[in-house]
Design a protein around this motif. Structure first.
Motif, short mmCIF file in Angstrom:
data_model
loop_
_atom_site.label_atom_id
_atom_site.label_comp_id
_atom_site.label_asym_id
_atom_site.label_seq_id
_atom_site.Cartn_x
_atom_site.Cartn_y
_atom_site.Cartn_z
N LEU A 198 0.94 10.24 1.36
CA LEU A 198 2.16 9.19 0.65
C LEU A 198 1.06 7.49 1.14
N ALA A 199 0.84 7.26 2.48
CA ALA A 199 0.87 6.02 2.28
C ALA A 199 -0.18 5.33 1.50
N PRO A 200 -1.04 5.20 1.10
CA PRO A 200 -1.88 4.79 0.39
C PRO A 200 -1.17 4.28 -0.93
N LEU A 201 -0.41 5.22 -1.33
CA LEU A 201 0.11 4.65 -2.33
C LEU A 201 1.19 3.39 -2.47
N VAL A 202 2.34 2.87 -1.07
CA VAL A 202 2.32 1.76 -0.77
C VAL A 202 1.91 0.69 -1.09
N HIS A 203 0.39 0.67 -0.58
CA HIS A 203 -1.08 -0.46 -1.21
C HIS A 203 -0.69 -0.79 -2.21
N ASP A 204 -1.16 -0.06 -2.84
CA ASP A 204 -1.38 0.02 -3.87
C ASP A 204 -0.54 0.29 -5.60
N ALA A 205 1.02 0.03 -5.45
CA ALA A 205 1.63 0.42 -6.32
C ALA A 205 2.31 -0.53 -6.31
#
Length: 237
Positions: A198-205
């Motif tokens: 889930l973590a990489p989604l935060v950076h690309d959101a």
């Protein structure tokens, strides 16, 4: 790292190499299995190890067998690697069964367990996709700018390709507490894997600040400390 966790890593690595190609999604899963306590600067050393099939084979041959009770968990965790690309190849099943023989589980026993293992992975994928949708959009519709990222996220989940098609249309149906509780019920390695995915989604959101806040709330509801969740975010930046 305990002995059985090292076995999961090594066996998963061997299965990842079974078809002759180590894909980026497989590397991501291997790094996720390491957990969240490994310093980020050590990940590159592990990645080098995972990329070297001969080194993995040597480590496998030198390891002491785990306890018989640990064997099913090790093989089930490793089976997830075979479905990272959406389908299991005969070569991957062959490696799993060869290792199973060493651990005291014959091919028939593994065949009997595979449907249950597949069902567990489907459940993991569904909960993780639902959590991804919630991190990106909360209880609202998925923003247009985040839809491609969500689709790519689903394509990395360890489940069948036809199931991924269903998950791409996922709507958030549960509250953050319900989702966190479901993630918290996962075996610890799978919980950490879910959070790391889930973590990489935060950076690309498209709305990174709110995505970060929702991620941290979800990780906390799943039983992960704020410090550990923060380290995951930094390691995946």
């Amino acid at each position: 790292m305990c002995s059985s966790d090292l076995w999961v890593l090594v066996v998963s690595g061997l299965i990842a190499h079974a078809d002759g190609v180590l894909e980026a999604e497989e590397c991501d899963r291997l790094l996720g299995i390491l957990g969240n306590e490994v310093p980020p600067e050590v990940y590159s050393d592990w990645l080098t190890f995972f990329s070297d099939h001969a080194a993995l084979q040597r480590r496998y041959e030198s390891m002491h067998n785990p306890t018989p009770a640990a064997a099913p968990r090790i093989l089930q965790q490793a089976w997830a690697m075979a479905l990272v690309d959406g389908e299991s190849a005969e070569a991957e099943i062959g490696v799993l069964k060869t290792i199973g023989e060493r651990l005291g589980m014959n091919a028939k026993s593994i065949d009997e367990r595979l449907p249950s293992w597949d069902a567990d992975l489907d459940s993991f994928a569904e909960t993780t996709a639902e959590a991804a949708s919630w991190v990106l959009s909360g209880t609202g519709p998925l923003p247009e700018d985040d839809r491609d990222d969500f689709a790519r996220f689903v394509d990395r989940l360890p489940t069948r390709k036809d199931h991924r098609e269903e998950l791409r249309a996922m709507l958030v149906l549960r509250s953050r507490g319900d989702l966190g509780g479901e993630i918290g019920k996962f075996e610890p390695a799978m919980r950490d894997q879910c959070v790391r995915l889930l973590a990489p989604l935060v950076h690309d959101a498209s709305d990174e600040d709110n995505a970060r806040e929702r991620f941290l709330l979800l990780a906390n509801a799943a039983g992960m400390s704020p410090d550990a969740a923060g380290r995951v975010l930094e390691a995946t930046r």
